[in-house]
Design a protein around this motif. Structure first.
Motif, PDB file in Angstrom:
ATOM      1  N   ILE A   8       0.860  -1.178   0.000  1.00  0.00           N
ATOM      2  CA  ILE A   8       0.000   0.000   0.000  1.00  0.00           C
ATOM      3  C   ILE A   8       0.899   1.232   0.000  1.00  0.00           C
ATOM      4  N   ARG A   9       0.703   2.096  -0.991  1.00  0.00           N
ATOM      5  CA  ARG A   9       1.465   3.350  -1.081  1.00  0.00           C
ATOM      6  C   ARG A   9       0.497   4.509  -0.962  1.00  0.00           C
ATOM      7  N   VAL A  10       0.737   5.379   0.012  1.00  0.00           N
ATOM      8  CA  VAL A  10      -0.124   6.532   0.251  1.00  0.00           C
ATOM      9  C   VAL A  10       0.615   7.793  -0.197  1.00  0.00           C
ATOM     10  N   PHE A  11      -0.069   8.596  -1.013  1.00  0.00           N
ATOM     11  CA  PHE A  11       0.467   9.863  -1.502  1.00  0.00           C
ATOM     12  C   PHE A  11      -0.419  11.005  -1.022  1.00  0.00           C
ATOM     13  N   GLY A  12       0.187  12.154  -0.767  1.00  0.00           N
ATOM     14  CA  GLY A  12      -0.557  13.361  -0.446  1.00  0.00           C
ATOM     15  C   GLY A  12      -0.470  14.339  -1.600  1.00  0.00           C
ATOM     16  N   ALA A  13      -1.580  14.993  -1.906  1.00  0.00           N
ATOM     17  CA  ALA A  13      -1.617  15.958  -3.008  1.00  0.00           C
ATOM     18  C   ALA A  13      -1.003  17.280  -2.574  1.00  0.00           C
ATOM     19  N   ASP A  14      -0.362  17.941  -3.525  1.00  0.00           N
ATOM     20  CA  ASP A  14       0.273  19.225  -3.291  1.00  0.00           C
ATOM     21  C   ASP A  14       0.105  20.047  -4.564  1.00  0.00           C
ATOM     22  N   ARG A  15       0.190  21.353  -4.448  1.00  0.00           N
ATOM     23  CA  ARG A  15       0.118  22.233  -5.625  1.00  0.00           C
ATOM     24  C   ARG A  15       1.524  22.715  -5.935  1.00  0.00           C
ATOM     25  N   LEU A  26       1.790  14.715  -6.539  1.00  0.00           N
ATOM     26  CA  LEU A  26       1.685  13.821  -5.388  1.00  0.00           C
ATOM     27  C   LEU A  26       3.062  13.651  -4.763  1.00  0.00           C
ATOM     28  N   ARG A  27       3.066  13.618  -3.443  1.00  0.00           N
ATOM     29  CA  ARG A  27       4.302  13.353  -2.708  1.00  0.00           C
ATOM     30  C   ARG A  27       4.088  12.100  -1.867  1.00  0.00           C
ATOM     31  N   PRO A  28       5.019  11.150  -1.938  1.00  0.00           N
ATOM     32  CA  PRO A  28       4.862   9.926  -1.152  1.00  0.00           C
ATOM     33  C   PRO A  28       4.841  10.233   0.339  1.00  0.00           C
ATOM     34  N   GLU A  29       3.904   9.609   1.038  1.00  0.00           N
ATOM     35  CA  GLU A  29       3.805   9.800   2.486  1.00  0.00           C
ATOM     36  C   GLU A  29       4.202   8.553   3.251  1.00  0.00           C
ATOM     37  N   LYS A  30       3.723   7.403   2.782  1.00  0.00           N
ATOM     38  CA  LYS A  30       4.124   6.169   3.456  1.00  0.00           C
ATOM     39  C   LYS A  30       3.872   4.973   2.549  1.00  0.00           C
ATOM     40  N   GLU A  31       4.591   3.913   2.859  1.00  0.00           N
ATOM     41  CA  GLU A  31       4.415   2.649   2.158  1.00  0.00           C
ATOM     42  C   GLU A  31       4.441   1.555   3.208  1.00  0.00           C
ATOM     43  N   GLU A  32       3.497   0.630   3.089  1.00  0.00           N
ATOM     44  CA  GLU A  32       3.480  -0.492   4.024  1.00  0.00           C
ATOM     45  C   GLU A  32       3.064  -1.762   3.306  1.00  0.00           C
TER      46      GLU A  32
END
Length: 150
Positions: A8-15, A26-32
């Motif tokens: 599971i890879r979670v990304f956060g949106a950014d402008r 998108l910037r990677p936030e976490k991977e598990e």
């Protein structure tokens, strides 16, 4: 249901504002990694992130040598699809000052590359009045966006 390894890879949106081009990145936030039924894991994450705006979550079921199943969910509003899955953004090429009917080559585009881990998937692309076109250069190909598309 069968159990499998799920990444599971979670990304956060950014402008990002780059020389007259405003785009959602998108910037990677976490991977598990989890072991379980992928459909149950996707349902769990949908519930967990449903009230959290600006997230993209990629689920990859891993077989012995490659991904056997992949799906993506997002909580980004107005998420215009730019690529079929999140891909690393290598550079943005910007074209300004194009005259009507003028033909140009790739060398006419100003290239701005990235060293940081930035991805693109969906979101908004806004071109300033003086920007005629932009090319999003990724690890899996290119996407050209012109004034008509924005």
């Amino acid at each position: 249901m069968s159990k499998s390894n799920v990444v599971i890879r979670v990304f956060g949106a950014d402008r990002l504002d780059i020389d007259g081009v405003l785009l959602t990145v998108l910037r990677p936030e976490k991977e598990e990694q989890r072991v379980g039924d992928i459909y149950d894991i996707v349902a769990e994450y949908k519930e967990r992130y449903k009230a959290t705006p600006g997230k993209v979550i990629v689920f990859s079921e891993r077989g012995k040598e490659e991904d056997t199943y992949r799906t993506t969910i997002t909580t980004i509003d107005n998420c215009t699809l730019l690529f079929p899955e999140p891909v690393r953004l290598r550079a943005v090429r910007i074209l300004k000052g194009l005259k009507h009917g003028q033909k140009v080559g790739l060398d006419a585009f100003k290239r701005i590359s990235f060293d940081e881990d930035i991805y693109i998937y969906c979101g908004e692309v806004v071109l300033a009045d003086d920007v005629d076109a932009v090319i999003l250069e990724t690890e899996k190909g290119f996407r050209t966006i012109t004034k008509r598309e924005t």
